[in-house]
Design a protein around this motif. Structure first.
Motif, PDB file in Angstrom:
ATOM      1  N   ILE A   1       0.864  -1.177   0.000  1.00 14.81           N
ATOM      2  CA  ILE A   1       0.000   0.000   0.000  1.00 14.81           C
ATOM      3  C   ILE A   1       0.903   1.230   0.000  1.00 14.81           C
ATOM      4  N   TYR A   2       0.619   2.172  -0.894  1.00 10.66           N
ATOM      5  CA  TYR A   2       1.449   3.363  -1.019  1.00 10.66           C
ATOM      6  C   TYR A   2       0.574   4.605  -0.984  1.00 10.66           C
ATOM      7  N   ASN A   3       0.925   5.570  -0.130  1.00  7.00           N
ATOM      8  CA  ASN A   3       0.212   6.848  -0.030  1.00  7.00           C
ATOM      9  C   ASN A   3       0.835   7.811  -1.036  1.00  7.00           C
ATOM     10  N   ILE A   4       0.089   8.146  -2.066  1.00  5.78           N
ATOM     11  CA  ILE A   4       0.593   9.060  -3.089  1.00  5.78           C
ATOM     12  C   ILE A   4       0.487  10.508  -2.617  1.00  5.78           C
ATOM     13  N   ASP A   5      -0.706  10.914  -2.142  1.00  3.78           N
ATOM     14  CA  ASP A   5      -0.887  12.315  -1.727  1.00  3.78           C
ATOM     15  C   ASP A   5      -1.987  12.506  -0.687  1.00  3.78           C
ATOM     16  N   ASN A   6      -2.231  11.523   0.125  1.00  3.84           N
ATOM     17  CA  ASN A   6      -3.283  11.517   1.155  1.00  3.84           C
ATOM     18  C   ASN A   6      -4.697  11.376   0.613  1.00  3.84           C
ATOM     19  N   THR A   7      -4.906  11.569  -0.663  1.00  2.00           N
ATOM     20  CA  THR A   7      -6.219  11.290  -1.252  1.00  2.00           C
ATOM     21  C   THR A   7      -6.125  10.125  -2.217  1.00  2.00           C
ATOM     22  N   LEU A   8      -4.961   9.952  -2.833  1.00  2.00           N
ATOM     23  CA  LEU A   8      -4.731   8.836  -3.748  1.00  2.00           C
ATOM     24  C   LEU A   8      -3.783   7.838  -3.111  1.00  2.00           C
TER      25      LEU A   8
END
Length: 146
Positions: free
Chosen positions: A70-77
């Motif tokens: 799981i990777y957090n791209i920008d807190n929304t994606l």
């Protein structure tokens, strides 16, 4: 002329609509597994997923084949990918090791490396990208499904 253009446009639109399921189905190495897994971002073990450019590897039984990256791209994606190397048959060494934004193979004869933001293979042989899972954020909960 306009009577000819409309049917031609409709045929073009129907042919141009493609499914991304083809990439998933054509991978002979990763079996399809059905699961739904929720993560509560308020729990301490998932704290790093509250910040962009951080990842977490979930290895609970029944979540993916070998687990999920799981990777957090920008807190929304967010992105979610199968932890198994998509270019080798699942085995004791096929779970990838994640470091930064790269996931690399653990098998001695394989040098496959993938980017966990988009799943693309950036080094090695085989050519299959990481198997993508659907992920959705609702408040402080992430839900991953296949």
């Amino acid at each position: 002329m306009k009577y000819f253009t409309l049917p031609l446009l409709l045929v073009f639109l129907m042919v141009s609509c493609a499914s991304d399921d083809d990439a998933r189905i054509s991978n002979p190495f990763i079996p399809s597994v059905n699961f739904t897994h929720s993560i509560n971002l308020d729990l301490p073990q998932y704290n790093m997923l509250k910040f962009p450019n951080n990842s977490y590897v979930e290895t609970l039984a029944g979540v993916g084949v070998k687990g999920v990256i799981i990777y957090n791209i920008d807190n929304t994606l967010y992105s979610a990918f199968e932890l198994s190397d998509p270019n080798i048959t699942p085995s004791s060494c096929s779970a990838l090791t994640v470091k930064g934004i790269e996931a690399s193979s653990n098998c001695d004869n394989t040098t496959n490396v993938y980017e966990i933001v988009n799943g693309k293979q950036i080094k090695g042989e085989g050519g299959y990208p990481l198997v993508r899972y659907a992920i959705r954020r609702d408040g402080n909960r992430l839900t991953i499904t296949n």
